[in-house]
Design an enzyme around this catalytic site. Structure first.
Site, PDB file in Angstrom:
ATOM      1  N   GLU A 221     -12.872  -0.237   1.745  1.00  0.00           N
ATOM      2  CA  GLU A 221     -12.054   0.016   0.581  1.00  0.00           C
ATOM      3  C   GLU A 221     -12.130  -1.280  -0.300  1.00  0.00           C
ATOM      4  OE1 GLU A 221      -8.181   0.777   2.465  1.00  0.00           O
ATOM      5  OE2 GLU A 221      -7.551  -1.338   2.533  1.00  0.00           O
TER       6      GLU A 221
ATOM      7  N   HIS B  93     -12.600   9.989  -8.386  1.00  0.00           N
ATOM      8  CA  HIS B  93     -11.358   9.862  -9.282  1.00  0.00           C
ATOM      9  C   HIS B  93     -10.343  10.803  -9.199  1.00  0.00           C
ATOM     10  CE1 HIS B  93     -14.462   7.267 -11.180  1.00  0.00           C
ATOM     11  NE2 HIS B  93     -13.561   7.237 -12.225  1.00  0.00           N
TER      12      HIS B  93
ATOM     13  N   CYS C 165       0.846  -1.378   0.060  1.00  0.00           N
ATOM     14  CA  CYS C 165       0.199  -0.203   0.035  1.00  0.00           C
ATOM     15  C   CYS C 165       0.772   1.462  -0.110  1.00  0.00           C
ATOM     16  CB  CYS C 165      -0.922   0.065   1.252  1.00  0.00           C
ATOM     17  SG  CYS C 165      -2.367  -1.303   0.960  1.00  0.00           S
TER      18      CYS C 165
END
Length: 135
Positions: free
Chosen positions: A125, A80, A36
């Site tokens: 997530e 986005h 990550c």
């Protein structure tokens, strides 16, 4: 038939209302050892909970439409986008935990009222990992 206002005065419990919105965004975790730390993205799911005990004249705590509109507006701010470039995530890690607090704070300003408040935000997530923030 009972007057809804009379019924709300007699309510002995709390109502919890829930709406869900989604957004897609990329991020990376600073100072993290693991995958990550690299740029990656998620299709995030946000679950907004509001709690209240009193019903309005229509028989609602809060209109779902009002909740959805506010949640969509907050999600649109992140949708986005590269989260690491958006305040406050440009200075704090864009973890699910921090994103949950951000949504909680943003929506509390918009949605809280004397008879109802944002009580929890859950951020998914992915299909297997979520965090819930309550205050």
């Amino acid at each position: 038939m009972n007057d809804p206002a009379d019924m709300s005065a007699a309510a002995k419990g709390q109502f919890t209302l829930t709406v869900e919105v989604e957004f897609a965004a990329a991020h990376h975790l600073r100072d993290y050892e693991g995958n990550c730390a690299r740029l990656h993205g998620h299709n995030w799911k946000v679950i907004v909970e509001m709690t209240g005990a009193r019903l309005n004249a229509v028989g609602m705590v809060v209109d779902f439409k009002t909740m959805k509109k506010a949640a969509r507006a907050a999600a649109e701010h992140l949708d986005h986008r590269y989260l690491n470039e958006i305040p406050p995530f440009d200075t704090i890690n864009p973890t699910a935990e921090h994103i949950a607090v951000w949504f909680f704070d943003e929506l509390s300003v918009t949605l809280n009222q004397p008879t109802a408040r944002v009580s929890a935000i859950t951020i998914w997530e992915n299909d297997r990992s979520a965090v819930t923030y309550r205050a």
